[in-house]
Design a protein around this motif. Structure first.
Motif, PDB file in Angstrom:
ATOM      1  N   VAL A  48       5.453  -1.830  -9.620  1.00 25.78           N
ATOM      2  CA  VAL A  48       4.074  -2.299  -9.441  1.00 25.78           C
ATOM      3  C   VAL A  48       4.013  -3.817  -9.631  1.00 25.78           C
ATOM      4  O   VAL A  48       3.311  -4.528  -8.888  1.00 25.78           O
ATOM      5  N   ILE A  49       4.751  -4.328 -10.616  1.00 26.33           N
ATOM      6  CA  ILE A  49       4.782  -5.778 -10.849  1.00 26.33           C
ATOM      7  C   ILE A  49       5.404  -6.497  -9.657  1.00 26.33           C
ATOM      8  O   ILE A  49       4.911  -7.530  -9.195  1.00 26.33           O
ATOM      9  N   VAL A  50       6.518  -5.943  -9.137  1.00 23.48           N
ATOM     10  CA  VAL A  50       7.153  -6.534  -7.955  1.00 23.48           C
ATOM     11  C   VAL A  50       6.199  -6.493  -6.767  1.00 23.48           C
ATOM     12  O   VAL A  50       6.066  -7.463  -6.010  1.00 23.48           O
ATOM     13  N   ALA A  51       5.501  -5.365  -6.599  1.00 22.02           N
ATOM     14  CA  ALA A  51       4.569  -5.215  -5.487  1.00 22.02           C
ATOM     15  C   ALA A  51       3.423  -6.216  -5.575  1.00 22.02           C
ATOM     16  O   ALA A  51       2.942  -6.714  -4.544  1.00 22.02           O
ATOM     17  N   ALA A  52       2.985  -6.531  -6.788  1.00 26.48           N
ATOM     18  CA  ALA A  52       1.916  -7.519  -6.957  1.00 26.48           C
ATOM     19  C   ALA A  52       2.359  -8.871  -6.412  1.00 26.48           C
ATOM     20  O   ALA A  52       1.580  -9.577  -5.761  1.00 26.48           O
ATOM     21  N   GLY A  53       3.617  -9.241  -6.674  1.00 32.47           N
ATOM     22  CA  GLY A  53       4.135 -10.497  -6.144  1.00 32.47           C
ATOM     23  C   GLY A  53       4.236 -10.481  -4.627  1.00 32.47           C
ATOM     24  O   GLY A  53       3.931 -11.479  -3.957  1.00 32.47           O
ATOM     25  N   VAL A  54       4.676  -9.352  -4.061  1.00 29.53           N
ATOM     26  CA  VAL A  54       4.759  -9.220  -2.603  1.00 29.53           C
ATOM     27  C   VAL A  54       3.363  -9.313  -1.981  1.00 29.53           C
ATOM     28  O   VAL A  54       3.165  -9.937  -0.933  1.00 29.53           O
ATOM     29  N   LEU A  55       2.383  -8.700  -2.640  1.00 30.55           N
ATOM     30  CA  LEU A  55       1.007  -8.763  -2.141  1.00 30.55           C
ATOM     31  C   LEU A  55       0.488 -10.190  -2.139  1.00 30.55           C
ATOM     32  O   LEU A  55      -0.133 -10.639  -1.166  1.00 30.55           O
ATOM     33  N   ALA A  56       0.739 -10.925  -3.226  1.00 33.51           N
ATOM     34  CA  ALA A  56       0.309 -12.321  -3.290  1.00 33.51           C
ATOM     35  C   ALA A  56       0.990 -13.152  -2.210  1.00 33.51           C
ATOM     36  O   ALA A  56       0.356 -14.020  -1.585  1.00 33.51           O
ATOM     37  N   TYR A  57       2.256 -12.884  -1.973  1.00 31.73           N
ATOM     38  CA  TYR A  57       2.976 -13.610  -0.920  1.00 31.73           C
ATOM     39  C   TYR A  57       2.402 -13.268   0.456  1.00 31.73           C
ATOM     40  O   TYR A  57       2.285 -14.131   1.324  1.00 31.73           O
ATOM     41  N   GLY A  58       2.034 -11.989   0.657  1.00 30.45           N
ATOM     42  CA  GLY A  58       1.424 -11.597   1.922  1.00 30.45           C
ATOM     43  C   GLY A  58       0.101 -12.304   2.155  1.00 30.45           C
ATOM     44  O   GLY A  58      -0.208 -12.721   3.285  1.00 30.45           O
ATOM     45  N   GLY A 111       0.816  -1.205   0.000  1.00 38.31           N
ATOM     46  CA  GLY A 111       0.000   0.000   0.000  1.00 38.31           C
ATOM     47  C   GLY A 111       0.854   1.262   0.000  1.00 38.31           C
ATOM     48  O   GLY A 111       0.599   2.205  -0.762  1.00 38.31           O
ATOM     49  N   LEU A 112       1.898   1.277   0.836  1.00 42.06           N
ATOM     50  CA  LEU A 112       2.772   2.448   0.908  1.00 42.06           C
ATOM     51  C   LEU A 112       3.543   2.666  -0.393  1.00 42.06           C
ATOM     52  O   LEU A 112       3.672   3.792  -0.869  1.00 42.06           O
ATOM     53  N   VAL A 113       4.062   1.576  -0.952  1.00 42.36           N
ATOM     54  CA  VAL A 113       4.833   1.699  -2.186  1.00 42.36           C
ATOM     55  C   VAL A 113       3.935   2.128  -3.344  1.00 42.36           C
ATOM     56  O   VAL A 113       4.343   2.932  -4.187  1.00 42.36           O
ATOM     57  N   THR A 114       2.723   1.607  -3.390  1.00 45.24           N
ATOM     58  CA  THR A 114       1.789   2.012  -4.438  1.00 45.24           C
ATOM     59  C   THR A 114       1.495   3.510  -4.330  1.00 45.24           C
ATOM     60  O   THR A 114       1.496   4.236  -5.340  1.00 45.24           O
ATOM     61  N   TRP A 115       1.264   3.966  -3.124  1.00 43.03           N
ATOM     62  CA  TRP A 115       1.042   5.402  -2.907  1.00 43.03           C
ATOM     63  C   TRP A 115       2.267   6.197  -3.332  1.00 43.03           C
ATOM     64  O   TRP A 115       2.145   7.249  -3.978  1.00 43.03           O
ATOM     65  N   THR A 165      -2.353 -20.283  -4.533  1.00 46.14           N
ATOM     66  CA  THR A 165      -3.754 -20.562  -4.225  1.00 46.14           C
ATOM     67  C   THR A 165      -4.651 -19.710  -5.129  1.00 46.14           C
ATOM     68  O   THR A 165      -4.196 -18.751  -5.753  1.00 46.14           O
ATOM     69  N   VAL A 166      -5.915 -20.077  -5.160  1.00 50.79           N
ATOM     70  CA  VAL A 166      -6.867 -19.318  -5.970  1.00 50.79           C
ATOM     71  C   VAL A 166      -6.943 -17.876  -5.490  1.00 50.79           C
ATOM     72  O   VAL A 166      -6.954 -16.931  -6.292  1.00 50.79           O
ATOM     73  N   LEU A 167      -6.959 -17.672  -4.175  1.00 60.93           N
ATOM     74  CA  LEU A 167      -7.048 -16.325  -3.626  1.00 60.93           C
ATOM     75  C   LEU A 167      -5.821 -15.499  -4.008  1.00 60.93           C
ATOM     76  O   LEU A 167      -5.937 -14.302  -4.329  1.00 60.93           O
ATOM     77  N   GLN A 168      -4.642 -16.103  -3.999  1.00 61.03           N
ATOM     78  CA  GLN A 168      -3.437 -15.388  -4.398  1.00 61.03           C
ATOM     79  C   GLN A 168      -3.528 -14.898  -5.843  1.00 61.03           C
ATOM     80  O   GLN A 168      -3.187 -13.745  -6.143  1.00 61.03           O
ATOM     81  N   VAL A 169      -3.972 -15.764  -6.730  1.00 62.34           N
ATOM     82  CA  VAL A 169      -4.076 -15.405  -8.139  1.00 62.34           C
ATOM     83  C   VAL A 169      -5.098 -14.293  -8.341  1.00 62.34           C
ATOM     84  O   VAL A 169      -4.870 -13.345  -9.105  1.00 62.34           O
ATOM     85  N   VAL A 170      -6.236 -14.387  -7.641  1.00 64.87           N
ATOM     86  CA  VAL A 170      -7.273 -13.368  -7.765  1.00 64.87           C
ATOM     87  C   VAL A 170      -6.759 -12.010  -7.284  1.00 64.87           C
ATOM     88  O   VAL A 170      -6.912 -10.989  -7.960  1.00 64.87           O
ATOM     89  N   VAL A 171      -6.113 -11.993  -6.112  1.00 64.21           N
ATOM     90  CA  VAL A 171      -5.596 -10.744  -5.551  1.00 64.21           C
ATOM     91  C   VAL A 171      -4.495 -10.171  -6.440  1.00 64.21           C
ATOM     92  O   VAL A 171      -4.467  -8.960  -6.719  1.00 64.21           O
ATOM     93  N   TRP A 172      -3.586 -11.026  -6.890  1.00 61.64           N
ATOM     94  CA  TRP A 172      -2.495 -10.587  -7.764  1.00 61.64           C
ATOM     95  C   TRP A 172      -3.047  -9.960  -9.036  1.00 61.64           C
ATOM     96  O   TRP A 172      -2.608  -8.885  -9.465  1.00 61.64           O
ATOM     97  N   SER A 173      -4.015 -10.616  -9.658  1.00 58.08           N
ATOM     98  CA  SER A 173      -4.576 -10.145 -10.922  1.00 58.08           C
ATOM     99  C   SER A 173      -5.321  -8.823 -10.745  1.00 58.08           C
ATOM    100  O   SER A 173      -5.150  -7.884 -11.538  1.00 58.08           O
ATOM    101  N   LEU A 174      -6.138  -8.741  -9.711  1.00 58.24           N
ATOM    102  CA  LEU A 174      -6.905  -7.516  -9.481  1.00 58.24           C
ATOM    103  C   LEU A 174      -5.984  -6.338  -9.209  1.00 58.24           C
ATOM    104  O   LEU A 174      -6.161  -5.247  -9.769  1.00 58.24           O
ATOM    105  N   TYR A 175      -5.006  -6.552  -8.338  1.00 53.40           N
ATOM    106  CA  TYR A 175      -4.083  -5.462  -8.013  1.00 53.40           C
ATOM    107  C   TYR A 175      -3.335  -5.000  -9.258  1.00 53.40           C
ATOM    108  O   TYR A 175      -3.243  -3.794  -9.533  1.00 53.40           O
ATOM    109  N   LEU A 176      -2.787  -5.949 -10.027  1.00 51.72           N
ATOM    110  CA  LEU A 176      -1.966  -5.593 -11.174  1.00 51.72           C
ATOM    111  C   LEU A 176      -2.777  -4.877 -12.247  1.00 51.72           C
ATOM    112  O   LEU A 176      -2.342  -3.841 -12.781  1.00 51.72           O
ATOM    113  N   VAL A 177      -3.962  -5.387 -12.550  1.00 50.94           N
ATOM    114  CA  VAL A 177      -4.780  -4.790 -13.605  1.00 50.94           C
ATOM    115  C   VAL A 177      -5.248  -3.392 -13.201  1.00 50.94           C
ATOM    116  O   VAL A 177      -5.115  -2.422 -13.960  1.00 50.94           O
TER     117      VAL A 177
END
Length: 301
Positions: free
Chosen positions: A188-198, A81-85, A243-255
């Protein structure tokens, strides 16, 4: 390792630009007597950032496994969130960063040494704490017990320091508008991976469900211990069995994030839109540094 190098380079360069603006302005205005409190504030900011990173790293080791995963997942999401901001803020406000910092310095000069220390501390400290949190989250996401991610971060920061010095001396000019656009997009791409890992951490902490619901498993095709598996992990925080949730969160954030990031910027009210690419001197740094003592020549904002 490249993803962590990018983090160190991007975050470190922002801090370097801030330091260069502060120092160059004081030299230009012949207020060298104010350099000591400014450097003191910068030093305190660096020390606080390092201490914050140490607390994150060593403090979490005393927790139970589930508590570690809960803390790690929560802080990873906060870091994203901080890095995106920060990415969007720098894209919008970097053009006026020089003027803003100089205005704060002028006010601090009227108030004395304590105000100068506080100004430098706040200006650099925000970057430092933000960097420490995101670096910790990213290294945790891609480290897998190796030192390569941390080495990547340190190399990125070292490169940023060298670039900052070259900017100050007037030996290097780059188009910062393009630089921050390209590195922002990659970040942003790196952050998407960190978000999925979180999210995965929160699932392992049993805070979120769906840990057993795998979206796919390509471990046989892309072994995590292969060179290309390691490369994908280091650059994109790629996981062969998310997991399914990771893919969904990663995709939504990135797009969503990338759509807003790549959208054309609207000019600020009352200000003419930029008519061309911005160089270092036009954006936030001195357009040229003279020889010898390095005073800053006037740059256009």
């Amino acid at each position: 390792m490249f993803g962590n190098y990018l983090i160190g380079l991007r975050e470190g360069l922002e801090a370097s630009l801030v330091v260069c603006i502060l120092v160059a302005y004081l030299v230009k205005t012949e207020r060298r007597d104010a350099l000591k409190p400014v450097w003191a504030g910068i030093g305190v900011a660096c020390a606080i950032s390092l201490a914050f990173g140490a607390v994150l790293e060593f403090g979490s080791q005393e927790l139970t496994f589930e508590a570690q995963e809960l803390l790690g997942g929560s802080l990873s999401i906060i870091a994203v969130g901080l890095v995106t901001w920060m990415v969007f803020w720098m894209r919008r406000a970097a053009r006026h960063l020089k003027a803003d910092l100089q205005g704060k310095l002028d006010a601090a000069l009227q108030m004395g040494a304590g105000a100068l220390v506080a100004t430098a501390l706040l200006a650099v400290g925000r970057e430092g704490l933000e960097t420490a949190l995101f670096v910790w989250a990213s290294v945790r996401a891609s480290g897998e017990g190796t030192s390569a991610p941390l080495i990547g971060v340190l190399l990125g920061i070292a490169t940023a320091i060298v670039l900052g010095y070259l900017f100050y001396r007037g030996a290097l000019k780059i188009n910062l508008a393009k630089f921050f656009t390209w590195t922002g997009g990659m970040l942003v791409i790196v952050a998407a991976g960190v978000l999925a890992y979180g999210v995965h951490d929160l699932q392992e902490a049993r805070f979120l469900g769906g840990l057993a619901d795998k979206a796919f498993d390509v471990s046989a095709t892309i072994p995590p211990d292969s060179w290309y598996g390691t490369l994908l992990k280091g650059v994109f925080n790629f996981q062969p069995d998310p997991t399914v949730l990771q893919v969904v969160v990663w995709s939504l954030y990135l797009v969503v994030t990338m759509s807003f990031f790549l959208a054309p910027q609207r000019p600020s009210a009352g200000k003419a839109p930029s008519t061309g690419p911005t160089s270092v001197g036009e954006r936030s740094m001195p357009s040229r540094v003279t020889s010898g003592d390095g005073p800053m020549a006037d740059g256009k904002n």
